[in-house]
Design a protein around this motif. Structure first.
Motif, mmCIF file in Angstrom:
data_model
loop_
_atom_site.group_PDB
_atom_site.id
_atom_site.type_symbol
_atom_site.label_atom_id
_atom_site.label_comp_id
_atom_site.label_asym_id
_atom_site.label_seq_id
_atom_site.Cartn_x
_atom_site.Cartn_y
_atom_site.Cartn_z
ATOM 1 N N SER A 144 0.833 -1.206 0.000
ATOM 2 C CA SER A 144 0.000 0.000 0.000
ATOM 3 C C SER A 144 0.863 1.249 0.000
ATOM 4 O O SER A 144 0.359 2.348 0.221
ATOM 5 N N PRO A 152 3.389 3.940 -1.720
ATOM 6 C CA PRO A 152 3.906 4.449 -3.000
ATOM 7 C C PRO A 152 5.428 4.548 -3.031
ATOM 8 O O PRO A 152 6.032 4.399 -4.090
ATOM 9 N N SER A 198 1.392 8.633 2.578
ATOM 10 C CA SER A 198 0.209 8.241 1.820
ATOM 11 C C SER A 198 -0.808 7.555 2.751
ATOM 12 O O SER A 198 -2.004 7.689 2.570
ATOM 13 N N GLY A 206 -1.679 4.360 3.425
ATOM 14 C CA GLY A 206 -2.292 3.049 3.201
ATOM 15 C C GLY A 206 -1.735 2.007 4.157
ATOM 16 O O GLY A 206 -2.436 1.085 4.587
ATOM 17 N N GLU A 212 -3.774 1.733 7.164
ATOM 18 C CA GLU A 212 -5.096 1.136 6.906
ATOM 19 C C GLU A 212 -5.043 -0.390 6.926
ATOM 20 O O GLU A 212 -5.976 -1.034 7.374
ATOM 21 N N VAL A 213 -3.954 -0.959 6.382
ATOM 22 C CA VAL A 213 -3.922 -2.420 6.221
ATOM 23 C C VAL A 213 -3.197 -3.130 7.352
ATOM 24 O O VAL A 213 -3.224 -4.354 7.426
ATOM 25 N N TYR A 236 -10.442 -1.742 -6.718
ATOM 26 C CA TYR A 236 -9.852 -1.961 -5.389
ATOM 27 C C TYR A 236 -8.361 -1.611 -5.336
ATOM 28 O O TYR A 236 -7.896 -0.935 -4.417
ATOM 29 N N LEU A 237 -7.624 -2.057 -6.345
ATOM 30 C CA LEU A 237 -6.174 -1.867 -6.274
ATOM 31 C C LEU A 237 -5.745 -0.409 -6.504
ATOM 32 O O LEU A 237 -4.619 -0.040 -6.208
ATOM 33 N N LYS A 259 -9.484 2.689 -0.084
ATOM 34 C CA LYS A 259 -8.798 3.364 1.022
ATOM 35 C C LYS A 259 -7.479 2.644 1.343
ATOM 36 O O LYS A 259 -6.474 3.278 1.670
ATOM 37 N N ASP A 260 -7.515 1.305 1.215
ATOM 38 C CA ASP A 260 -6.321 0.505 1.526
ATOM 39 C C ASP A 260 -5.216 0.671 0.489
ATOM 40 O O ASP A 260 -4.038 0.710 0.822
ATOM 41 N N MET A 261 -5.618 0.707 -0.758
ATOM 42 C CA MET A 261 -4.610 0.551 -1.823
ATOM 43 C C MET A 261 -4.353 1.814 -2.644
ATOM 44 O O MET A 261 -3.384 1.871 -3.392
ATOM 45 N N GLY A 262 -5.234 2.805 -2.547
ATOM 46 C CA GLY A 262 -5.006 4.051 -3.277
ATOM 47 C C GLY A 262 -3.732 4.706 -2.755
ATOM 48 O O GLY A 262 -3.428 4.603 -1.567
ATOM 49 N N THR A 263 -2.984 5.362 -3.627
ATOM 50 C CA THR A 263 -1.717 5.932 -3.159
ATOM 51 C C THR A 263 -1.559 7.397 -3.577
ATOM 52 O O THR A 263 -2.337 7.923 -4.354
ATOM 53 N N CYS A 264 -0.500 7.957 -3.068
ATOM 54 C CA CYS A 264 -0.176 9.378 -3.202
ATOM 55 C C CYS A 264 0.130 9.764 -4.659
ATOM 56 O O CYS A 264 0.578 8.943 -5.448
ATOM 57 N N LYS A 292 -2.373 4.465 -13.808
ATOM 58 C CA LYS A 292 -3.315 3.561 -13.135
ATOM 59 C C LYS A 292 -4.730 4.151 -13.154
ATOM 60 O O LYS A 292 -5.711 3.440 -13.403
#
Ligand code: SF4
Lengths: 377, 297
Positions: free
Chosen positions: A310, A312, A351, A353, A356-357, B230-231, B235-240, B263
């Motif tokens: 997760s 970046p 970021s 994530g 979150e995980v 999802y990827l 919320k879990d996998m989205g990035t900057c 993406k």
């Protein structure tokens, strides 16, 4: 941007993240267990000396040897004393072994030392460092691996060789190493203070070999791996495996002391088939200092590796985001704790994530913010 | 991290901090110009809308980031930084766009029966850049100054427009005795919209401030259709977007923005953002990119 890395990381994410989600959805108890585990680990961090002492008592009670190492050189000194003149050593994947530079140090002494986890073996023959906590070789493509195996193991392997055949060739090589080994050195995924047991989780079966075939088994791990009870230790390995995307795990290994039998008139005799000696070395190496600082929650990490995917910065920089073996969001924390290295934190974009995980609900971005402060404050 | 980069960062820290403590601004900007987007709001008030100049200066931040290494190399005296070549101005269309975004937000807030004033060219900068760079000591010190300033103007509630400012003020509440109510405009409004987009979330809104669900709910109710994956957008996998990295490396920041854009564009050609810095970072790679405040009413 390294194109090869970009492709590898995208594939790894695609294979891992949806699968972890599915595991968590199908087994809602895992999230509950993770919550319970967090509170148990916090309890240990709040009373670390008590739990180290309790672990020592329990290990000794089960016939094992307990050692406390304050830092890497202390840990290596203890290992040298245990290994003595034994030459053939097998290792199972462990970041703490990298932390204390174990393979390097033992090789300098002329020992024949082999990583037995497939990914770690590939990293070893590539003179490389792992790129991920639980998937150390994700930066290597199949083509690159075929070249490595051709050069280091079997001239008949080439880029057309199937993955199955590559695995078979390594298995054959490692089998000879297991059978010849005198010492098996592992890490630990969890240690239970009440029974002094070491729990190790795996899918390949190599840890079973490493912990049973050699006459001496040494487990080396951080004090952060101690949990109050054997039940908590099982919880830790189940949560770790699930968040790593392996559920159910193929093997959970429990070691409580050396091998023993009571089959003749119920008289306990040690050794039986397995090792005659069991040693547990728990290492501090900055952990106690971190417990008493604003980095305390870093030590809740169970090293499932979920946060990497997760992040970046990890997706972009790969193992350069951190100091291998401690890479990725958690690696920034572990490098700060164990090596007082803070500089790579500046690559973090917050970021978020990772938070979150994380099964341990560690506020990783806020901890990294504090690590940044150590670098630039 | 090489020593050169670290030295540059430390110099930058000192420069920004000194500027803030002296003038409430991280570097010299034309406050009159940047606050001229409205003349209809009352000056001051116990509730104020707070831009922190983010929409106005987002277009020139990159240029400053490129300039920083040069400034820190030649040790430009602070008094000269306010002059000529160091006073960078955004392009006409960029500034028009930012003014119209802020005016639209004002209109929607007023439609939602929210009354507020504005500090115009007395408005200070939030200090977000200090927080996000890990300059925590300086952030808290400046935060105290900011707190005193707001208090001296009788401000009890601040309405923020962008994630960086919102996050900085909300974090101040946890770090110093900053008890002014802080609300982001999205929290306060209901709105209408149309079109179909993929959302590039602000990391700060969606994760640091846990607004992911609230934003999704409001956008879904507005009539805007969102495409999810999802990827890429969870919320879990989205990035900057890579923006915060530009202080360390402008090139890496751009490359991360390019990869992120790739993406997003696989999901929908229309990308919706909620942050002026995300907009700046992604727009070179995305043709159809809009800020939420450009598409709602
Ligand atoms: S920080 Fe959390 S998500 Fe990352 S490896 Fe540790 S436990 Fe897993």
């Amino acid at each position: 941007m390294n194109y090869e890395w970009n492709v590898s990381i995208d594939k790894a994410i695609l294979n891992n993240a949806p699968n972890v989600n599915k595991i968590l959805e199908e087994n809602p108890y895992i999230k509950e267990t993770a919550k319970e585990l967090r509170s148990k680990k916090l309890e240990v961090l709040g009373n670390i000396d008590f739990y180290i002492d309790k672990t020592e008592e329990s290990v000794k009670r089960s016939g094992g040897h307990f050692h406390f190492a304050k830092d890497s050189s202390d840990a290596m000194e203890i290992v040298r004393e245990i290994v003595k003149n034994n030459k053939n050593i097998v290792l199972s994947k462990s970041n703490v072994l990298y932390e204390i530079k174990l393979r390097e140090e033992l090789s300098k002494l002329g020992k024949d030392v082999w990583e037995t986890d497939l990914g770690e073996y590939l990293v070893q023959i590539n003179n490389d460092m792992p790129s991920h906590l639980i998937a150390p070789a994700i930066h290597l493509s199949k083509e690159k691996i075929s070249k490595l195996l051709n050069k280091n193991l079997d001239k008949s392997i080439n880029e057309n060789t199937s993955v199955e055949d590559m695995v078979k060739a390594v298995r054959k090589f490692l089998m000879e190493k297991y059978l010849a080994s005198e010492v098996g050195i592992t890490g630990a995924n969890a240690i239970s203070a009440d029974t002094g047991s070491v729990l190790l989780i795996e899918n390949e079966g190599n840890i079973r070999m490493d912990t049973v075939l050699p006459g001496i088994h040494i487990a080396i791990t951080g004090i952060d791996k101690i949990v109050p009870t054997l039940k908590d230790a099982f919880n830790e390995v189940i949560v770790q495996a699930s968040y790593a995307g392996f559920y159910p795990p193929t093997y959970i290994n429990v070691t409580s002391g050396p091998s023993a039998t009571g089959d003749i008139e119920l008289q306990k005799v040690s050794p039986a088939t397995g090792p005659r000696e069991f040693h547990l070395i728990v290492i501090d190496n900055g952990r106690k200092e971190a417990i008493n600082s604003d980095l305390r929650e870093s030590l809740l990490c169970i090293r499932c590796g979920r946060c990497y995917f997760s992040c970046p910065a990890y997706k972009y920089y790969g193992k350069d985001f951190g100091d291998s073996p401690y890479t990725g969001p958690t690696g920034i924390m572990w490098s700060a704790v164990t090596a007082k290295k803070y500089d790579k934190s500046l690559l973090c974009m917050h970021s978020g994530g990772c938070k979150e995980v994380c099964p341990m609900d560690i506020n990783i971005p806020e901890i990294i913010e504090k690590i940044k402060f150590r670098e630039t404050g | 991290m090489d020593n050169k980069t670290l030295n540059r960062i430390l110099k930058m820290k000192n420069m920004i901090f000194d500027n803030l403590m002296e003038s409430y601004l991280p570097f010299p900007i034309d406050k009159k110009y940047y606050s001229s987007w409205t003349d209809k709001l009352p000056r001051d008030g116990d509730t104020v809308i707070y831009t922190s100049y983010m929409y106005q200066i987002s277009g020139i931040l990159k240029k400053y980031e490129k300039l920083f290494p040069k400034i820190s190399n030649v040790n430009v005296p602070k008094r000269l930084m306010g002059l000529s070549k160091f006073l960078i101005k955004p392009g006409e269309s960029e500034i028009k766009r930012s003014f119209s975004i802020m005016n639209n937000i004002v209109n929607i807030l007023q439609k939602n029966h929210i009354n507020f004033g504005y500090l115009y060219d007395d408005e200070p900068y939030s200090g977000a850049i200090l927080l996000e760079s890990g300059f925590l000591k300086e952030f808290m010190e400046y935060g105290n100054k900011l707190n005193d300033f707001f208090k001296s103007r009788g401000i009890k509630r601040i309405i923020t427009l962008d994630p960086h400012t919102t996050n900085a003020l909300k974090r101040l509440k946890t770090m110093i005795n900053f008890d002014i109510d802080v609300k982001n405009y999205i929290e306060l409004i209901n709105f209408n919209g149309s079109g179909e987009y993929v959302i590039h979330d602000s990391c700060l809104y969606s994760r640091a401030m846990d607004m992911y669900g609230l934003i999704r709910d409001k956008i879904n109710k507005s009539g805007i259709k969102i495409d999810e994956d999802y990827l890429t957008t969870s919320k879990d996998m989205g990035t900057c977007c890579g923006g915060p990295l530009s202080l360390i490396s402008v090139n890496d920041s751009d490359e991360i923005a390019r990869l992120r854009s790739e993406k997003l564009l696989k999901i929908n050609n229309n990308v919706l953002v909620m942050c002026p810095l995300c907009y700046q970072n992604l727009s070179p790679h995305v043709e159809n990119i809009k800020d939420l405040a450009e598409v709602i009413s």
